[in-house]
Structures are given as C-alpha cells and as structure tokens.
Scaffold this motif. Sequence first.
Motif, short mmCIF file in Angstrom:
data_model
loop_
_atom_site.label_atom_id
_atom_site.label_comp_id
_atom_site.label_asym_id
_atom_site.label_seq_id
_atom_site.Cartn_x
_atom_site.Cartn_y
_atom_site.Cartn_z
N ALA A 1 0.69 -1.16 -0.03
CA ALA A 1 0.00 0.07 0.18
C ALA A 1 1.15 1.21 0.04
CB ALA A 1 -1.03 0.10 1.13
N CYS A 2 0.31 2.50 -0.47
CA CYS A 2 1.13 3.48 -0.55
C CYS A 2 0.24 4.85 -0.56
CB CYS A 2 1.88 3.81 -1.75
SG CYS A 2 0.75 3.87 -3.43
N THR A 3 0.90 5.82 -0.36
CA THR A 3 0.00 7.16 -0.34
C THR A 3 -0.31 7.64 -1.82
OG1 THR A 3 2.15 8.29 -0.69
CG2 THR A 3 1.65 8.15 1.62
N GLU A 4 -1.43 8.27 -1.81
CA GLU A 4 -1.97 8.81 -3.06
C GLU A 4 -0.87 9.26 -4.06
OE1 GLU A 4 -5.74 9.92 -3.01
OE2 GLU A 4 -5.50 9.63 -4.89
N SER A 5 0.13 10.17 -3.60
CA SER A 5 1.23 10.48 -4.61
C SER A 5 2.01 9.38 -5.20
CB SER A 5 2.13 11.69 -3.93
OG SER A 5 2.62 11.14 -2.81
N LEU A 6 2.06 8.28 -4.58
CA LEU A 6 2.87 7.36 -5.28
C LEU A 6 1.96 6.23 -6.04
CD1 LEU A 6 5.21 6.46 -2.13
CD2 LEU A 6 5.99 7.65 -4.27
N MET A 7 0.72 6.64 -6.03
CA MET A 7 -0.25 5.63 -6.55
C MET A 7 0.07 4.94 -8.06
SD MET A 7 -4.17 6.22 -7.75
CE MET A 7 -3.94 7.65 -8.73
N ARG A 8 0.81 5.91 -9.00
CA ARG A 8 1.11 5.35 -10.38
C ARG A 8 2.40 4.90 -10.36
NH1 ARG A 8 -2.56 7.34 -14.08
NH2 ARG A 8 -4.15 8.70 -13.06
N LYS A 9 3.01 4.55 -9.37
CA LYS A 9 4.75 3.95 -9.08
C LYS A 9 4.33 2.61 -8.77
CE LYS A 9 7.21 7.55 -10.49
NZ LYS A 9 7.66 7.72 -11.59
N LEU A 10 3.12 2.26 -8.07
CA LEU A 10 3.06 0.84 -7.76
C LEU A 10 3.20 -0.10 -8.57
CD1 LEU A 10 -0.69 1.06 -5.58
CD2 LEU A 10 1.47 0.27 -4.78
N PRO A 11 3.67 -1.14 -8.31
CA PRO A 11 4.03 -2.41 -9.27
C PRO A 11 2.69 -3.10 -9.27
CG PRO A 11 4.96 -2.78 -7.28
CD PRO A 11 4.63 -1.57 -7.31
#
Lengths: 489, 125, 435
Positions: C275-285
């Motif tokens: 899980a991650c913060t909103e700002s990293l959403m598009r970096k999620l693998p």
Amino acid sequence: MKYYDKLIFELSKPGRTGYSLPAAACPSETSGCAGPLPSDDGPLPLTVPRVARFPKGSCCQAADSVVWRESKLDLPEVSEVDVVRHYTNLSQMNFGVDTGFYPLGSCTMKYNPKINEEIANMPAFAGLHPLQPEHMVKGALEVYVGMDRALAAITGMKHFTFLPCAGAHGELTGLMLMREYHMSRGDTARTKVIVPDSAHGTNPASAAVCGLDIVVVKSKEDGLVDVEALKPLLGPDIAGIMLTNPNTLGLFERDIKQISELVHECGGLLYYDGANMNPLLGMVRPGDMGFDIMHLNLHKTFSTPHGGGGPGSGPVGVSDKVVPFLHIPHTSGFHGNFGVILRAYAYILMLGRENVKMAGKLATLGANYIKESLKGCYKLPIPTVCKHEFVFDGLLEDNGVTTLDVAKRLLDYGFHAPTIYFPLLFHQAIMIEPTETESLETLDAFIDVMRKIAVEARTDPEMLHAAPHNTPIGRPDETTAARQPVLKA
Amino acid sequence: MSKIAEGLLYSESHEWVKVDGNVAIIGVSDFAQGEMGDITYVEMPDVDDEVSAGDDFGALESVKTSSELVAPVSGKVVARNDELEDRPELINEDAYEAWIIKVEMSDKAELDALLNAASYAEIAK
Amino acid sequence: MGAFSYFPQTEEDIRIMLERIGVSSLDDLYADVPAEYIYKGEYDLPSAMSEQQVRDFFEGLAAKNSRLKVFVGQGAYDHYVPSVIPYITSRSEFLTAYTPYQCEISQGTLRYIFEWQSMICRLTGLACSNASMYDGPTAAAEAMRMCVASTKKRNSVIVSARLLPHVIDTIRTYAKYAGIHVVVTDKVAEEVAEGVLDLAGVIVPSINRFGIIESHLGLAELVHGMGALLVEYCDPSALAVVKTPAEWGADIAVGDGQSLGIPLCFGGPYVGFMACTESLMRKLPGRIVGQTTDASGKRCYVLTLQAREQHIRREKATSNICSNESLMALWCTVYLSLMGPDGMRKLNALCYEGSHYLHDALLATGKFGRVFDGEFLKEFCLKPLCNVEKLQQALLDAGFFAALQTEEGYVTFCVTEKHTREELDRIVEIVKSVK
C-alpha cells in the motif's frame, strides 16, 4: 451468470460477527497480566502496565506508550452466512476452466485435476512450518527432490530452483543466474540481453529489473527470429538471448541450432521462456536445444490452477555450467510456492512416462485443427504448421468489426475470449490456445461460434460493437477508471 | 485527418514547440493524441528539472497504451501545466492549446533540427 | 496409447482432426522441428499412476513429515484457519479462472480484489493498495525499487537489520542486480541522520524479528527531511492493534498476508501486500483494480492504470510482475470479513495474553534470561541459559516446534490463539526438565 451488486462492506451491521475464537487460555488474572488490549473498540491505552507484572527488579520498563493503533479499524461486521453467500454470489460472476472452454493464448488453460487439490490440502503438508528442522520435514523435501528429477527429465536441464512464484519471477531469477555466471568469470561487460520483438512483455521488463539493457532482434516475415539480423548484435557485451520456443506466434524457431551456436560462440547464454513449453511436453527438451537457463510455469504446463491470477510457480532449471550458481539468488521468502509444487508433482505422477508423450502432441493437434477450420473466416498471417497456439489478424472480411468485438461476442456464447492484441506484430491479433484437455466436440462448438460471429460481423456489425449482451455487466468505462481512479471502498 | 498548427516547430516523435524568446513551450501534436486515444494521465517533470533533447521527459498514458514524451530541446523546466493532472483530456480536446511544459532553452540551435508544419505533415499521416 | 482421464481424444477424434489439418500423423505436426531435437529416449519418470496410487504415494510422503505444534513465527504464523475460507477459495469459479482480463465474466475476481485493496488500505491507513504481490519479502524488494524509481537520481536504501532475515535476503538479491546500494544497519535513525548522499528509501519493520513492536517516532520526519521515502514492513494481522504505517508517517507499507488465515504450507503460497500514499499511486507495481460503470450505468470493476505495466511499458514498466497471488488475497479477504474489527482485536488479545504468559513462565524457570524490554505481541526472544540443542530436542520429542535459534544467544517463541494453556504449561515443564 447473474449480476450481484454488493461489496462486503455494504452488508456490514455493527455487532455482527463471523468469527469463532476460544475463550482466553491465559486470562490476565492467572498471568498477572493487566490485560493491555481492551475489549471495547476505543483507542488502545497509551500505557501498558508492564511494570506491574514484573514487580521485582524487572529490567522491563513500562512499555513504549506509542506503539498501539490509534485509528478505529473499519472492517465489515458480517455473519458467517453473510460471508458464504456474498462470496458464492461473487463466484457466480466468474468464468473458470471448470465453467467452459478457455482458449486464452500463451496462458495454457488446461484442466486442473482435482486430486491435486486434495494432495495440496493434506494437513501433513499444509501444516508444516517453513523453518521446521530438516529431519522433521523429510516428506516435503522428497517432493522437491522428486520434482527436481522429474523436471530435469522433461526439460533436459540439470537442476532446478523452486523459489520463483510465477513465470515473470522465474525470468528474473534466471537472468540473475545468467549474470552470476558471467560475473564468476570476471566477464562484467556483459550487460545486454537480446529479446525478439515478438517476446512476451515480461522478457524486457524482467531484464530491466535485473539491471540488463535490452537489444531487440527483429522477426522475419515468417514470424521467426531473423538470424541475419541477430549476427551483428552479438558481441562481448551480450549476456545472452531470451527466447520463447515455440514463439508467441506458436511457431517453432527452426533456426534454433544456429542461434544457439552463434550466441554461445559470442560468449552469451540462452534463456528459455517456458511460457510456451506445453507443445514440447513429451516431445522436445529445451536442454537438448542448447538452452542454459529456463523457467517453467507450473500453472501452465503442469496443470495447477491459475487462481484468478495466482499463486503460480516458476521453477528455474539450469544446465551443468550454471548449476554452481543456482543457490545464489534469494528471490522469495522461504521455499517457493510449495502448495503449487505439490499439485504439479501429483500431475506429473498421473501423467507418468507413458502419457507425457501425448500431452504436447494433443495440444498441438487441437491448435492446428482450429486454425485449419477457421482460416476461411479469419485472417491467418502465417499459414505454416503451428504448435500449441496460433494467431489470427482479425476477420478476413473488413466490416469494421474489431478483434475486441469478436472477443466480447464470444463471451455471449459461453466461451472465454482468446488473448487479444498480442503479440504486437499484428494490429488485430487473436491468439488461440486450446490445450490438450479439450475434446473434439468442444473445439467444434468453438469453431461453430467463431464462424457464426464472422457471419454476424457481416450482417449486424453494430450488435458486435455493443457485445457482450448476455454477461453480468456490459463493456466498462475504462477511461474514467484510469482518469479518476477509485481503488478502494 | 489530424490538424497541424502553422507557426510551430515539430519533432519526429510528435511533440510541438512554440518559441517564446528563450522559452520553448512544448506539447504533443493532434496526430499524437489521435493515435493515443483517450489520454488518461500525463506524467510530467517537476519545475527546475533539467531535460535534454532526445531524452524522455515524461509520458502520456491511455487505457491500453503509453507513449514516452521526448524533449525536443534541452534546458530547465520553468513551468508545467498542472491542469493536466486532473484533466488529461484537455490534450484530446485541443492538443495545441494544452501545452505540457515550458523549458528555458540552453541551446537554441537545437531548434534547427526540428521540422516546420509542412515537413511534419509528411510524417503525421 | 491407453486411455487417460485428462485427454479426451479418442483414436477416431485424432483421425478426424489430422484429416482436417491435412497431415497423416501426430508426428507430422512436428515436421518443423529439426529431427535431432525430437526426444527419442524414454523419459526418466515413474510409470503413470492411478489416482489411488498417487494418493497413496503422497500419504507415504506425508507420513515422513513430523506434525508438530508450532510455537515459532519468524514470518510464518500458525493462526487458525476458519473452515469457510477453504470452502470459498476452492470454488472452481475462483480457483480455475485466469487473471481477470475479460472483466464482463470476471466480476467475481475483480470484486474481491477491490475488497482486498480496500481492507489493506484500512489496515495500513494508506490511500492505495495493489492487487497483491508474490509474498512479503518480494513486496519489500519491490518497495525498495519503488523508492528508487520515485526519487530522482537516488540509489541508496537503508534497511533495518531487525527485519526478518529472509526479507533482507530478498531485498539484497533484488538490489544486487539492479545496482541499488543497500545499507543494512541496526541503527537506522542514526544512519539516516548521518546523511547518506543519495538516499531513496528506508525500510523498517513494524514488529521486528525479535517480536518487538518498534517505535518509529520521528523517523518519518527524519527520512522525509532527507528527501527519501519510508517503508514499513508489517504483519497485517497485528495492524489491527499496533500503530499503522500511516500513523508512523510511512509512504509505503508492505508485508505478508499469511497471518490472515493462510496455512503454513511449508512457506507458500502466501501473499504479499503493498500500500502507498496517493502521490505514489502510479508508481505501484503489479495489478490494480478500479471501480467504474458499464454502458448501462451498472457499477463494475476493471484492471486499471495498466499503462504502468510490463505488457504495455515493457522495459520501462515499474516492475516485471504480471500476476498477483489472487487466490491467496481472496483467502485473506474472506478471513478479514469473518473476523471483523472485533474478532481481529480479540485474536490479538489472545496472542498477547498467551505469549506474555509463556514469556513470564519461561523466565520464571531460570533457564532463560531476558534480552529485550520492548513491548511484544505474539512473538518474543529470550536468552537461553541452558543447552539449546538439548532444549530444542526435548521440545521436538514432545511434539513442539519452539525455541528456534535466531542467532547465537537468542531463541524465539510465538504464541497464537490456537495454543492452549495446557500446551503452554507443558512447554514450561519440558524446559524445567532440561539440564
């Protein structure tokens, strides 16, 4: 399939529970523990009276007061029957191999034998802790030894590592082994890997994750690797080549011998992407073709269920010269997906040395049968004999009906769609892989429907553009999903 | 038939450049947005980042594809169109209105390598 | 060829099919394969077994495993598996489906993944979750890659030495080939404060390998001040009661879902979460499921943000992962649905009480010394003052897997809700008897 519109959260009612837990074994009175976790759902106490429990010169100070959760945990509050009905309803909007024919190219959706499930669920396997001493898990270790030997026999490789949990994970592990091999020889300049333009997207992605640069080699008109184009790419900076054979068009790379010699001469290694191993099962061994490293997808070739996207297992096999490095990459937690490996082992034992010889052949038979039966309605860009799968490039007649339309219409007729828009070499690719577990009657029914759709494309293209019509939902608005992502409830 | 705005410079990778003194205003052509389909996300560099001609400076995403944005000139990013963060569709609506970044050029001579509208029309078919 | 239950083709079927294709034998279908590669030997495999024989064979293997009561955690926890879970997950509509490419006939899979993502967000307190990863250790390695990808021109990661060893090994493996510089240290905050030049991320455990719930007070501020990201490795079951990654200010949370009702199964299949913060959403693998509507306005779910992924981006993808551990994510989702907030709290209370009871009773035997004074939940370490091999053997002889040595001078125990008072007392008796 019927549409069911609920999320588990929407069934929640405060005070309902679906759990069954024992009464406290060691309530705080007996242990002297002051019961630090309150039963109400307010925030946990900021201080835990540990000192009270260790009154006499305890070295334990009052517990760190900040370590407990502050926010309320918002999980559904539902009864057991709510849970069972909810997920049963969800399952009824799903299509699996047990539902019907699943000709998804490159995915090898063969039947998943039920005995495998029973074996994997045996408590004497399912209850084993991964760190139990070796002499207490002899049966489990024998599974690995037996699988190593069986896979070596089938592939012609020497030994396998079972750590990778999927095909792409196997590719990554295999490329790490490729790098270890070169590094051990002080050959550190080999940082490039050659990948054909028809390769699965995972090949270049795995190479990149492994710190390798990608060099693309083109395919010829006939869909095979262009050996002449390969030659100038080879040099002292090449770590190796990744090949899928048969390739993603379902074509056997017949120049494999020459490719193997060229790559080895330049000092590189050959990696075999086992995604398309099924037609070679019982017929051809990658080790014999000169491959040094390969992965297998146990969830494809060896019948373990795909589980809606996993768990899989992607064991990596190596030839003699790479064996010394096999233990080096630690690419997953414990011993790989043991439960999946058990299932595959059960399948191999059912096949045995007799039936294994038929598996690949029957898969190839089915694919060629469909290809020959449908080439009058669908564009067949490469007409030669295929292996386990083949690719059409859309309908023969251009009525504005796309591959997507055909795929969606198939759902209406109770079939899963083939793989579409892959490989990228064709604009309207339809990639069909039937597998050996489908009967002539099933293939004929599929062929009939594909022909019918070709007729519909002529008579009622609008209806096809709007397909599917008989599924729980229609085509989704994927643009909005990507522009304004809603990823949680 | 895609629209090609006159008076702009174009790259072979379908970016357009509008020159404003020492600043290059950069976007993508109407042809590029047409090829992409509905654009769902624009990945952009931050202000003050350096970009070099020929290198990626971001990407366009649609549902089924993505396309790298290639810098037509080198220099420092002095502005980016934050409106595209929430409304990437602006590029679909008018590719020449929806600029992506502004770059303070470090070498104006790089502009010479770009195409004029007529030459670009030959490519964007 | 004799009849085989997985191959439905009769001799007659094969003849009809060959005729349509226009070849005379199955071998003709391999005419494009150079003859030297057609395997002519006998495969070195056992002779085909009947189903009964296969069952007997595996029962024979199973008998060679010792079934032990498990009092060790170290990344694999022996929690009770409610019977509803295997019942649901063995439904073949879930079990035999592929990745949900055709969303119109995959709403079941897509819906439960959406629920999984939602539950992971609720457990961690973070905004976005993906559809799951292979296991906890690979999720941690992917988080490391995400840190490097999300920070500009930064290539170093500080990793707590108190993470589980198999997590550190996996991180190191991924880092080695990608050229990422990993610093494994006991003193994370000090190391960060020292100012590593190109620090991209810091990975710390929420509960460390000694079972201690760590305090990360001020760590996020320190890490962010250095321009890096903070990753917390968590036991999701414990997140019901311990401070969440979001509460510590972490940017990314990863861990293994095994503790949410997945059997030990000798180490897998498990499931990683991320899980991650909103700002990293598009970096999620990996895969991500999103909500949308169909043409008629019905709410539905699709794989979304796919432009990050390998089948589109190829070598520029955020990761090479193209599957998830979907069925195991279902396993956890059903588990969390059954348990609810109250069940998760009670479960943790049972673990806490049981582990503290055993901890105190073992110390009282005089056979152990204390090594840590931090708060723990279900797993703890002690310093053995007796012979470790003898101790372990005595426990094994009585059917207990306990007192695993993590390193010289440390043994670890883990108590879950499965364990009874009688078992705990028995362990204490055995310990007392060890010379």
